[in-house]
Design an enzyme around this catalytic site. Structure first.
Site, PDB file in Angstrom:
ATOM      1  N   HIS A 223      26.722  50.910  28.297  1.00  0.00           N
ATOM      2  CA  HIS A 223      27.435  50.654  29.545  1.00  0.00           C
ATOM      3  C   HIS A 223      27.820  49.177  29.649  1.00  0.00           C
ATOM      4  O   HIS A 223      27.007  48.290  29.394  1.00  0.00           O
ATOM      5  CB  HIS A 223      26.538  51.053  30.721  1.00  0.00           C
ATOM      6  CG  HIS A 223      27.100  50.708  32.065  1.00  0.00           C
ATOM      7  ND1 HIS A 223      28.310  51.187  32.501  1.00  0.00           N
ATOM      8  CD2 HIS A 223      26.614  49.923  33.074  1.00  0.00           C
ATOM      9  CE1 HIS A 223      28.543  50.715  33.723  1.00  0.00           C
ATOM     10  NE2 HIS A 223      27.537  49.943  34.084  1.00  0.00           N
ATOM     11  N   CYS A 285      33.609  52.141  32.292  1.00  0.00           N
ATOM     12  CA  CYS A 285      32.997  50.860  32.670  1.00  0.00           C
ATOM     13  C   CYS A 285      33.818  49.674  32.172  1.00  0.00           C
ATOM     14  O   CYS A 285      34.002  48.683  32.888  1.00  0.00           O
ATOM     15  CB  CYS A 285      31.561  50.782  32.175  1.00  0.00           C
ATOM     16  SG  CYS A 285      31.323  51.296  30.461  1.00  0.00           S
TER      17      CYS A 285
END
Length: 340
Positions: A223, A285
């Protein structure tokens, strides 16, 4: 002939003929672009042909078409589909036996905006992968989670590579006096367990110190998030912008410990904005990191906490369709930097 040209392209016959000259006037180009923005398919086809030119005009037109395709420039609702279909037709012509070795079709045999748009319209998977190989080379995902392989180039859930994210964010702030953006890093080294953010901050502080607004793109494992160091009332502050689930306490503590190197004395001076914005932007992200830098570079002296919190809250009010459009258009805008 006059009636035919005017009805198809909204140009006079002399204006139409001038498109085949070395220099096309700004007036004629503006007329053609206006029709393209309104979705005139004949003019789109004509402009795509002009974009094949390997000169300043060709590059200018190719960029303009990509801006419409990626949503950077507004046009009719289905403008992206009309443009990529026109590019696909050109790609098919470029690969027949007569033209495949013709240098005038060079942009459809090498990484280019035209080739990327043609690939996005291709439904044949083997041809799609073939086009992706021309654009990316032999790039494959290192793990199942890191979906950066050629077969996923146009996938709406594709994870960006570090190089792609770096190219886009560095390109974005090239002329911004407000931001300094560092190359993307992992937070923790996978084998040594070293805090890489701490190491990078130590190097920065030893060399030139931090800029007024210093951005670090950090990967916490699977992430991406933004870590911003900025000054407010002569005090160093740290802001973490995380667009997925809340970080675990260990990760937060690693960031807080690293922030102390930059001069953060209290943990409450590290501000975490954490909201899940990715329900309709899968593996997005990195897209939000890119867009965040865009927002910060345009925010001037405004408080970054307010700027990013307002964006996140507003994004959550968008419809599913609007969030999906953000996903599509931002992916296209980001990948353009890897085509330059």
């Amino acid at each position: 002939m006059n009636i035919c040209v005017n009805s198809l392209y909204r140009l006079s016959t002399p204006q139409f003929h001038s498109l085949y000259s070395e220099d096309v006037s700004d007036e004629v180009l503006a007329l053609l672009i206006g029709e393209v923005e309104n979705g005139n398919q004949n003019c789109i086809d004509l402009l795509c042909n002009l974009a094949l030119r390997n000169d300043d005009l060709g590059h200018k037109v190719e960029k303009l078409l990509f801006d419409l395709f990626s949503g950077k420039r507004s046009g009719s609702p289905d403008i992206d589909k009309k443009i990529n279909q026109a590019c696909l037709v050109l790609h098919q012509i470029a690969n027949n036996d007569i033209t495949k070795n013709n240098t005038e079709w060079k942009k459809l045999h090498a990484p280019s905006r035209l080739l990327y748009m043609a690939g996005s319209a291709t439904t044949d998977l083997s041809k799609k992968i073939g086009i992706a190989h021309k654009i990316m080379g032999d790039q494959f995902a290192q793990t199942d989670q890191e979906q950066v392989g050629v077969e996923n180039l146009w996938c709406s859930a594709r994870m960006l590579s570090s190089d792609e994210l770096a190219a886009a964010t560095q390109g974005l702030v090239q002329e911004s006096p407000f931001l300094s953006v560092n190359y993307p890093i992992g937070l923790i080294h996978p084998t040594t367990k070293e805090n890489i953010l701490s190491t990078q901050l130590l190097e920065k502080m030893a060399q030139s110190g931090l800029s007024e607004n210093e951005v670090f793109l950090i990967n916490t494992g699977d992430h991406w998030l933004i870590c911003l160091f900025y000054k407010l009332a002569e005090k160093i502050k740290c802001l973490i912008f995380n667009t997925y689930y809340d970080l675990n306490e260990n990760t937060k503590q690693e960031i807080i410990e690293a922030a102390k190197i930059a001069g953060i004395s209290e943990s409450d001076e590290v501000n975490f904005i954490e909201m899940n914005l990715q329900n309709n932007v899968p593996n997005g992200c990195s897209l939000f990191c890119y867009h965040t830098i865009q927002l910060l570079s345009n925010a001037g002296q405004n408080d970054p906490v307010t700027t990013l919190r307002e964006f996140a809250e507003k994004f959550l009010t968008l419809s599913v369709e609007e969030q999906a459009l953000f996903n599509t258009q931002t992916r296209r805008q980001i990948y353009e930097y890897s085509l330059q």
